[in-house]
Design a protein around this motif. Structure first.
Motif, PDB file in Angstrom:
ATOM      1  N   LEU A  24      29.383  20.540  -7.479  1.00 44.13           N
ATOM      2  CA  LEU A  24      29.200  20.213  -6.065  1.00 44.13           C
ATOM      3  C   LEU A  24      27.738  19.913  -5.736  1.00 44.13           C
ATOM      4  O   LEU A  24      27.455  19.145  -4.814  1.00 44.13           O
ATOM      5  CB  LEU A  24      29.720  21.358  -5.197  1.00 44.13           C
ATOM      6  N   ALA A  25      26.809  20.495  -6.474  1.00 45.96           N
ATOM      7  CA  ALA A  25      25.380  20.279  -6.223  1.00 45.96           C
ATOM      8  C   ALA A  25      24.988  18.824  -6.456  1.00 45.96           C
ATOM      9  O   ALA A  25      24.032  18.331  -5.844  1.00 45.96           O
ATOM     10  CB  ALA A  25      24.547  21.206  -7.105  1.00 45.96           C
ATOM     11  N   ASP A  26      25.730  18.122  -7.315  1.00 49.14           N
ATOM     12  CA  ASP A  26      25.411  16.717  -7.590  1.00 49.14           C
ATOM     13  C   ASP A  26      25.439  15.866  -6.328  1.00 49.14           C
ATOM     14  O   ASP A  26      24.677  14.914  -6.206  1.00 49.14           O
ATOM     15  CB  ASP A  26      26.390  16.126  -8.613  1.00 49.14           C
ATOM     16  N   ASP A  27      26.328  16.195  -5.392  1.00 52.39           N
ATOM     17  CA  ASP A  27      26.472  15.408  -4.167  1.00 52.39           C
ATOM     18  C   ASP A  27      25.954  16.146  -2.931  1.00 52.39           C
ATOM     19  O   ASP A  27      26.152  15.680  -1.807  1.00 52.39           O
ATOM     20  CB  ASP A  27      27.947  15.045  -3.950  1.00 52.39           C
ATOM     21  N   ALA A  28      25.303  17.281  -3.125  1.00 54.45           N
ATOM     22  CA  ALA A  28      24.837  18.094  -1.996  1.00 54.45           C
ATOM     23  C   ALA A  28      23.597  17.492  -1.358  1.00 54.45           C
ATOM     24  O   ALA A  28      22.808  16.807  -2.009  1.00 54.45           O
ATOM     25  CB  ALA A  28      24.529  19.516  -2.465  1.00 54.45           C
ATOM     26  N   SER A  29      23.451  17.760  -0.068  1.00 50.21           N
ATOM     27  CA  SER A  29      22.193  17.434   0.597  1.00 50.21           C
ATOM     28  C   SER A  29      21.321  18.687   0.517  1.00 50.21           C
ATOM     29  O   SER A  29      21.821  19.806   0.565  1.00 50.21           O
ATOM     30  CB  SER A  29      22.436  16.991   2.039  1.00 50.21           C
ATOM     31  N   PHE A  30      20.033  18.483   0.383  1.00 53.75           N
ATOM     32  CA  PHE A  30      19.098  19.591   0.238  1.00 53.75           C
ATOM     33  C   PHE A  30      18.142  19.614   1.411  1.00 53.75           C
ATOM     34  O   PHE A  30      17.865  18.561   1.976  1.00 53.75           O
ATOM     35  CB  PHE A  30      18.323  19.449  -1.081  1.00 53.75           C
ATOM     36  N   PRO A  31      17.648  20.788   1.806  1.00 59.43           N
ATOM     37  CA  PRO A  31      17.857  22.089   1.179  1.00 59.43           C
ATOM     38  C   PRO A  31      19.313  22.521   1.289  1.00 59.43           C
ATOM     39  O   PRO A  31      20.047  22.057   2.153  1.00 59.43           O
ATOM     40  CB  PRO A  31      16.934  23.032   1.947  1.00 59.43           C
ATOM     41  N   CYS A  32      19.677  23.433   0.402  1.00 62.71           N
ATOM     42  CA  CYS A  32      21.061  23.891   0.353  1.00 62.71           C
ATOM     43  C   CYS A  32      21.097  25.376   0.020  1.00 62.71           C
ATOM     44  O   CYS A  32      20.270  25.866  -0.750  1.00 62.71           O
ATOM     45  CB  CYS A  32      21.823  23.099  -0.700  1.00 62.71           C
TER      46      CYS A  32
END
Length: 148
Positions: free
Chosen positions: A31-39
């Motif tokens: 899921l981190a591959d498509d996450a917006s950051f900060p997260c």
């Protein structure tokens, strides 16, 4: 309602409005591959402490593991990422303060006592997307317990 819903609600009020992702290590890495950051990443609760009280109620203590991460570049050295660690530490501190004040209904949802210890460690080059920040391990005690 699962405790992760309250934790997600708290993270949505943090400065910088981080995204929130919940799951196992493998799920979060994907899921981190498509996450917006900060997260803020939340892992499943382990363990859950149950404590019987004198008044016939039961207190629940949740051991919560969160990561507050910023996206970084692959070619950065650890010293280049210290800014992200400091920003993430500030976010983790803000989370603790807001969790202690979080209200549901007429009262606070969690009990965090002065002097309660939480652990926070820097995290570098986490996940395939390469992110840096801090992890936080904290025990949250619910204020609303059931009497049977």
């Amino acid at each position: 309602m699962p405790i992760r819903n309250q934790i997600e609600a708290i993270t949505q009020t943090l400065t910088g409005q981080p995204a929130f992702i919940y799951g196992t290590v493998n799920e979060i890495n994907q899921l981190a591959d498509d996450a917006s950051f900060p997260c803020v990443f939340m892992y499943p609760l382990q363990p859950i402490g149950i404590s019987a009280q004198v008044n016939g109620s039961v207190d629940n203590n949740f051991s919560v593991y969160l990561e507050f991460l910023y996206k970084t570049e692959f070619d950065q050295y650890t010293s280049d990422n210290e800014t992200y660690v400091n920003q993430a530490l500030r976010m983790a501190n803000e989370f603790i303060v807001k969790a202690s004040k979080y209200r549901e209904g007429d009262g606070r949802y969690f009990r965090i006592k002065a002097g309660d210890k939480a652990k926070c460690l820097p995290v570098y080059n986490k996940f395939d997307v390469n992110s840096t920040g801090v992890n936080l391990t904290i025990t949250l005690s619910t204020m609303y317990y059931e009497a049977f």
